[in-house]
Design a protein around this motif. Structure first.
Motif, PDB file in Angstrom:
ATOM      1  N   MET A   1      43.304  51.199  54.395  1.00 20.48           N
ATOM      2  CA  MET A   1      42.419  51.749  53.340  1.00 20.48           C
ATOM      3  C   MET A   1      42.220  50.665  52.313  1.00 20.48           C
ATOM      4  N   LYS A   2      40.996  49.960  52.218  1.00 17.32           N
ATOM      5  CA  LYS A   2      40.550  49.323  51.400  1.00 17.32           C
ATOM      6  C   LYS A   2      40.720  49.920  49.860  1.00 17.32           C
ATOM      7  N   LEU A   3      41.039  49.248  48.822  1.00 13.39           N
ATOM      8  CA  LEU A   3      41.222  49.733  47.669  1.00 13.39           C
ATOM      9  C   LEU A   3      40.080  49.202  46.642  1.00 13.39           C
ATOM     10  N   LEU A   4      39.723  47.786  46.700  1.00 16.84           N
ATOM     11  CA  LEU A   4      38.676  47.465  45.835  1.00 16.84           C
ATOM     12  C   LEU A   4      37.629  47.611  46.451  1.00 16.84           C
ATOM     13  N   GLY A  25      36.244  46.473  41.538  1.00 16.30           N
ATOM     14  CA  GLY A  25      36.866  47.477  40.784  1.00 16.30           C
ATOM     15  C   GLY A  25      37.841  48.467  41.657  1.00 16.30           C
ATOM     16  N   LEU A  26      38.674  49.029  40.929  1.00 21.79           N
ATOM     17  CA  LEU A  26      39.711  50.116  41.610  1.00 21.79           C
ATOM     18  C   LEU A  26      39.529  51.214  40.950  1.00 21.79           C
ATOM     19  N   SER A  27      38.895  52.226  41.759  1.00 21.96           N
ATOM     20  CA  SER A  27      38.988  53.473  41.135  1.00 21.96           C
ATOM     21  C   SER A  27      39.871  54.719  41.851  1.00 21.96           C
ATOM     22  N   LEU A  28      40.972  54.910  40.983  1.00 22.07           N
ATOM     23  CA  LEU A  28      41.764  56.246  41.138  1.00 22.07           C
ATOM     24  C   LEU A  28      41.108  57.284  40.411  1.00 22.07           C
ATOM     25  N   ARG A  29      41.851  58.490  40.765  1.00 27.75           N
ATOM     26  CA  ARG A  29      41.235  59.842  40.119  1.00 27.75           C
ATOM     27  C   ARG A  29      41.901  59.873  38.721  1.00 27.75           C
ATOM     28  N   PRO A  30      40.840  60.096  37.711  1.00 25.49           N
ATOM     29  CA  PRO A  30      41.323  60.083  36.408  1.00 25.49           C
ATOM     30  C   PRO A  30      42.560  61.125  36.043  1.00 25.49           C
ATOM     31  N   ALA A  66      37.895  60.432  47.768  1.00 28.59           N
ATOM     32  CA  ALA A  66      38.377  59.035  48.205  1.00 28.59           C
ATOM     33  C   ALA A  66      39.256  58.422  47.018  1.00 28.59           C
ATOM     34  N   ARG A  67      39.031  58.937  45.676  1.00 22.00           N
ATOM     35  CA  ARG A  67      40.007  58.591  44.603  1.00 22.00           C
ATOM     36  C   ARG A  67      41.265  59.390  44.765  1.00 22.00           C
ATOM     37  N   ASP A  68      41.294  60.730  45.243  1.00 21.95           N
ATOM     38  CA  ASP A  68      42.129  61.200  45.421  1.00 21.95           C
ATOM     39  C   ASP A  68      43.343  60.544  46.449  1.00 21.95           C
ATOM     40  N   ARG A  69      42.836  60.107  47.391  1.00 25.37           N
ATOM     41  CA  ARG A  69      43.613  59.378  48.503  1.00 25.37           C
ATOM     42  C   ARG A  69      44.293  58.014  47.924  1.00 25.37           C
ATOM     43  N   LYS A  70      43.361  57.496  47.203  1.00 28.12           N
ATOM     44  CA  LYS A  70      43.933  56.056  46.735  1.00 28.12           C
ATOM     45  C   LYS A  70      45.057  56.453  45.872  1.00 28.12           C
ATOM     46  N   THR A  71      44.982  57.453  44.870  1.00 27.28           N
ATOM     47  CA  THR A  71      45.895  57.578  43.888  1.00 27.28           C
ATOM     48  C   THR A  71      47.321  58.280  44.552  1.00 27.28           C
ATOM     49  N   LYS A  72      46.959  59.051  45.424  1.00 26.21           N
ATOM     50  CA  LYS A  72      48.261  59.640  45.997  1.00 26.21           C
ATOM     51  C   LYS A  72      48.952  58.630  46.873  1.00 26.21           C
ATOM     52  N   TRP A  73      48.285  57.678  47.499  1.00 32.19           N
ATOM     53  CA  TRP A  73      48.995  56.696  48.165  1.00 32.19           C
ATOM     54  C   TRP A  73      49.782  55.705  47.036  1.00 32.19           C
ATOM     55  N   ARG A  78      54.355  53.012  47.169  1.00 28.21           N
ATOM     56  CA  ARG A  78      53.731  52.094  46.203  1.00 28.21           C
ATOM     57  C   ARG A  78      53.805  50.694  46.799  1.00 28.21           C
ATOM     58  N   LYS A  79      54.867  50.358  47.660  1.00 26.20           N
ATOM     59  CA  LYS A  79      55.064  49.034  47.887  1.00 26.20           C
ATOM     60  C   LYS A  79      53.617  48.790  49.119  1.00 26.20           C
ATOM     61  N   ALA A  80      53.560  49.760  50.010  1.00 23.96           N
ATOM     62  CA  ALA A  80      52.293  49.465  51.042  1.00 23.96           C
ATOM     63  C   ALA A  80      51.110  49.357  50.102  1.00 23.96           C
ATOM     64  N   PHE A  81      50.909  50.113  49.139  1.00 25.77           N
ATOM     65  CA  PHE A  81      49.791  50.505  48.314  1.00 25.77           C
ATOM     66  C   PHE A  81      49.460  48.932  47.573  1.00 25.77           C
ATOM     67  N   LEU A  82      50.609  48.142  46.929  1.00 29.89           N
ATOM     68  CA  LEU A  82      50.435  47.162  46.500  1.00 29.89           C
ATOM     69  C   LEU A  82      50.196  46.073  47.228  1.00 29.89           C
ATOM     70  N   SER A  83      50.844  45.901  48.450  1.00 31.56           N
ATOM     71  CA  SER A  83      50.452  44.880  49.475  1.00 31.56           C
ATOM     72  C   SER A  83      49.061  44.918  49.940  1.00 31.56           C
ATOM     73  N   GLN A  84      48.348  46.004  50.032  1.00 31.23           N
ATOM     74  CA  GLN A  84      47.029  46.113  50.317  1.00 31.23           C
ATOM     75  C   GLN A  84      46.189  45.907  49.336  1.00 31.23           C
ATOM     76  N   LEU A  85      46.528  45.937  47.924  1.00 28.20           N
ATOM     77  CA  LEU A  85      45.681  45.536  46.812  1.00 28.20           C
ATOM     78  C   LEU A  85      45.806  44.079  46.694  1.00 28.20           C
ATOM     79  N   ASP A  86      47.016  43.417  46.844  1.00 23.34           N
ATOM     80  CA  ASP A  86      47.261  42.017  46.873  1.00 23.34           C
ATOM     81  C   ASP A  86      46.058  41.337  47.857  1.00 23.34           C
ATOM     82  N   ALA A  87      45.982  41.959  49.256  1.00 23.82           N
ATOM     83  CA  ALA A  87      45.162  41.442  50.228  1.00 23.82           C
ATOM     84  C   ALA A  87      43.751  41.640  49.849  1.00 23.82           C
ATOM     85  N   ASP A  88      43.385  42.712  49.110  1.00 21.76           N
ATOM     86  CA  ASP A  88      41.965  42.700  48.560  1.00 21.76           C
ATOM     87  C   ASP A  88      41.678  41.805  47.932  1.00 21.76           C
TER      88      ASP A  88
END
Length: 282
Positions: A1-4, A25-30, A66-73, A78-88
């Motif tokens: 899942m792309k984050l940015l 931008g990175l949009s999580l659920r407020p 979509a914002r829910d999915r990113k936030t829950k991930w 967190r390790k996988a999330f940050l890895s994807q964020l770095d890639a983005d």
């Protein structure tokens, strides 16, 4: 899942093109809308009027999911999330380089997380990061991460003035009328008094890039209340939104309150005395 997401996908960030920057931008659920709180210092007034929760496309089920999915991930792996964020982010750097632009990223489009804690900004020194924040402790701007403090009803006395005097910027939401659909966007104040001193106000609605090279330093970033008159009224009532002469609250009537209560825009407990309280002085 792309984050940015590219800046063109966000209404306000869309205004920021043509300034030598390529925005993402990175949009999580407020707040805690996903079941996880990503705005730990949010206030009642902020949550009541959050344009990234209630206004425009943010209201659509698809955007919220979509914002829910990113936030829950972020919270579940967190390790996988940050890895994807770095890639983005690395991808954003490459795209910007090809276009001859500077990659500029807002990681907290709808959240208030301290991304520097996770080393994100340090791992991407060629990216310019910026965010609004309500944190009053534990966060300092970095060479490539600009923070604009968001004034709110819980801001400690004297805190915003100290930031401004130190050259940092402070965002203030005013009840200045904002109704572009009907061709009316009133001007913001040019100066505003905080903590006993007057500071210059810039129009933060012209673009979204909160970097000193665009905004200057030691200034108030003025923003107009969005989301409709009822939301602006609630924000002023809570103390999150500041009143101006000729602003939204000057035109609110008891008839408006009754109509908003019937439609569910405001709570049944809000009665005419609240209107009189909101109209009292500045």
């Amino acid at each position: 899942m792309k984050l940015l997401s590219p800046g063109q996908s966000n209404a306000k960030m869309r205004k920021s093109g043509g300034r030598g920057a390529l925005l993402f931008g990175l949009s999580l659920r407020p707040a805690d809308g996903s079941g996880h709180n990503v705005c730990v210092f949010s206030t009642a007034g902020c949550r009541e009027t959050c344009v990234l929760q209630f206004a425009g496309r943010s209201n659509s089920p698809g955007v919220r999911e979509a914002r829910d999915r990113k936030t829950k991930w972020f919270f579940s792996d967190r390790k996988a999330f940050l890895s994807q964020l770095d890639a983005d982010l690395s991808s954003a750097e490459r795209i910007a380089k090809r276009k001859g632009l500077t990659p500029v990223v807002r990681l907290n489009v709808a959240s208030d997380l301290a991304w520097e804690i996770y080393g994100v900004t340090d791992r991407h020194p060629r990216v310019e990061f910026y965010d609004y924040t309500k944190w009053t402790k534990g966060r300092l701007p970095k060479d490539n991460y600009s923070l604009t403090y968001s004034l709110n009803e819980d801001t400690p006395a004297g805190y915003a003035g100290r930031l401004l005097d130190d050259g940092q910027n402070v965002a203030v939401v005013f009840d200045t009328i904002y109704n572009p659909a009907h061709g009316r966007v009133d001007p913001l104040p040019t100066v505003y008094r905080l903590d006993g001193r007057r500071y210059r106000v810039i129009d933060g609605d012209i673009h979204d890039i909160r970097l000193p090279e665009f905004d200057g330093s030691g200034v108030i970033v003025g923003l107009r209340a969005k989301g409709g008159r009822a939301k602006a009224f609630l924000g002023v009532r809570e103390g999150f939104i500041r009143r101006v002469i000729g602003g939204v609250c000057d035109g609110v009537t008891e008839t408006d309150l009754r109509k908003w209560r019937r439609s569910g825009k405001i709570d049944d407990s809000i009665l005419p005395p609240d209107l009189r309280w909101v109209r009292r002085g500045f």
